[in-house]
Design a protein around this motif. Structure first.
Motif, PDB file in Angstrom:
ATOM      1  N   ILE A  99       7.250   1.424 -15.310  1.00 37.72           N
ATOM      2  CA  ILE A  99       6.257   0.675 -14.681  1.00 37.72           C
ATOM      3  C   ILE A  99       6.349   0.781 -12.960  1.00 37.72           C
ATOM      4  O   ILE A  99       5.360   1.129 -12.589  1.00 37.72           O
ATOM      5  CB  ILE A  99       6.451  -0.902 -15.010  1.00 37.72           C
ATOM      6  N   ARG A 100       7.366   0.454 -12.601  1.00 43.20           N
ATOM      7  CA  ARG A 100       7.587   0.907 -11.147  1.00 43.20           C
ATOM      8  C   ARG A 100       7.378   2.231 -10.617  1.00 43.20           C
ATOM      9  O   ARG A 100       6.767   2.311  -9.443  1.00 43.20           O
ATOM     10  CB  ARG A 100       9.225   0.612 -10.812  1.00 43.20           C
ATOM     11  N   ASN A 101       7.730   3.243 -11.441  1.00 41.22           N
ATOM     12  CA  ASN A 101       7.331   4.681 -11.067  1.00 41.22           C
ATOM     13  C   ASN A 101       5.665   4.760 -11.055  1.00 41.22           C
ATOM     14  O   ASN A 101       5.211   5.291 -10.087  1.00 41.22           O
ATOM     15  CB  ASN A 101       7.959   5.531 -11.989  1.00 41.22           C
ATOM     16  N   LEU A 102       5.025   4.295 -12.135  1.00 40.38           N
ATOM     17  CA  LEU A 102       3.675   4.229 -11.787  1.00 40.38           C
ATOM     18  C   LEU A 102       2.861   3.490 -10.837  1.00 40.38           C
ATOM     19  O   LEU A 102       2.031   3.990 -10.294  1.00 40.38           O
ATOM     20  CB  LEU A 102       3.202   3.602 -13.493  1.00 40.38           C
ATOM     21  N   ALA A 103       3.559   2.534 -10.727  1.00 43.22           N
ATOM     22  CA  ALA A 103       3.045   1.565  -9.379  1.00 43.22           C
ATOM     23  C   ALA A 103       3.447   2.204  -8.127  1.00 43.22           C
ATOM     24  O   ALA A 103       2.387   2.381  -7.257  1.00 43.22           O
ATOM     25  CB  ALA A 103       3.680   0.414  -9.460  1.00 43.22           C
ATOM     26  N   GLN A 104       4.229   3.118  -8.118  1.00 42.29           N
ATOM     27  CA  GLN A 104       4.449   3.900  -6.752  1.00 42.29           C
ATOM     28  C   GLN A 104       3.538   4.909  -6.585  1.00 42.29           C
ATOM     29  O   GLN A 104       3.305   5.412  -5.530  1.00 42.29           O
ATOM     30  CB  GLN A 104       5.989   4.358  -6.817  1.00 42.29           C
ATOM     31  N   LYS A 105       3.279   5.586  -7.572  1.00 47.52           N
ATOM     32  CA  LYS A 105       2.293   6.875  -7.706  1.00 47.52           C
ATOM     33  C   LYS A 105       0.827   6.455  -7.312  1.00 47.52           C
ATOM     34  O   LYS A 105       0.196   7.360  -6.572  1.00 47.52           O
ATOM     35  CB  LYS A 105       2.400   7.414  -8.964  1.00 47.52           C
ATOM     36  N   GLY A 106       0.277   5.473  -7.431  1.00 52.26           N
ATOM     37  CA  GLY A 106      -1.193   5.136  -7.219  1.00 52.26           C
ATOM     38  C   GLY A 106      -1.822   3.838  -7.897  1.00 52.26           C
ATOM     39  O   GLY A 106      -0.937   3.135  -8.620  1.00 52.26           O
TER      40      GLY A 106
END
Length: 205
Positions: A99-106
């Motif tokens: 979730i954190r990685n997806l939120a950082q991507k865009g």
């Protein structure tokens, strides 16, 4: 600072929260992540999707609530409960990392999975909880799953209880409370179309 907005959607079962997420995803042209997060976590942990689903937000409490402890089985119950709790934490941590990685991507929309809590420190987070009146939820679930309204009501009670258990166990916050979410939106009062418009307006502001 990510420079983009992320929407998290918590929801009562039968309120239409996932459908609102889908409509919003299409309207804003940004990705939606919901049950796929379970598959992604299972893949990265190297476990079966079915096993990860057993400790997902609508399943974990089933183990606790349905397990009957009989004389002589207490140690087995404790060992089983400890294993389930440990596995649940592994899946939860991996889902949270994803979730954190997806939120950082865009920009994206994330449904359930304690995403509002996982991303609580992220700038420009839009955190909403979708609810609806019981009668409307019963009718919706009965229609979607081909159930009687009595069976639909039982399924709603069970699923809401499990989602509450999952959320409160991992966050220490009250599920569905205004103290835990930026806003509560009632589908029965506002309608899905208007809620999608409200969230799209907030996102674009």
């Amino acid at each position: 600072m990510t420079g983009h907005k992320v929407i998290t959607i918590g929801r009562q079962f039968g309120s239409g929260g996932r459908e609102i997420g889908q409509r919003l995803s299409e309207k804003l042209d940004i990705p939606l992540y919901d049950h796929r997060l379970v598959s992604m976590a299972a893949e990265q942990l190297g476990v079966r999707k079915e096993d990860a689903e057993r400790v997902d937000e609508s399943s974990l409490n089933s183990f606790v609530s349905s397990y009957t402890v009989t004389p002589g089985m207490y140690v087995d119950f404790i060992n089983a409960a400890s294993y389930v709790q440990s596995f649940d934490e592994d899946v939860y941590r991996k889902q949270s990392e994803i979730i954190r990685n997806l939120a950082q991507k865009g920009p994206c929309i994330i449904v359930g999975r304690c995403a509002d809590y996982v991303l609580r420190d992220q700038a420009d987070l839009i955190n909403v909880f979708i609810c609806a009146e019981k009668e409307d939820r019963k009718k919706r679930i009965a229609e979607i799953y081909g159930l009687t309204e009595r069976k639909a009501a039982e399924r709603i009670r069970k699923t809401d209880r499990e989602r509450r258990f999952y959320y409160e166990m991992h966050t220490g916050l009250e599920w569905g409370s205004i103290n835990s979410h930026q806003m509560l939106l009632n589908v029965s009062m506002l309608g899905m179309d208007r809620i999608v418009e409200i969230l799209a307006m907030i996102y674009r502001s």
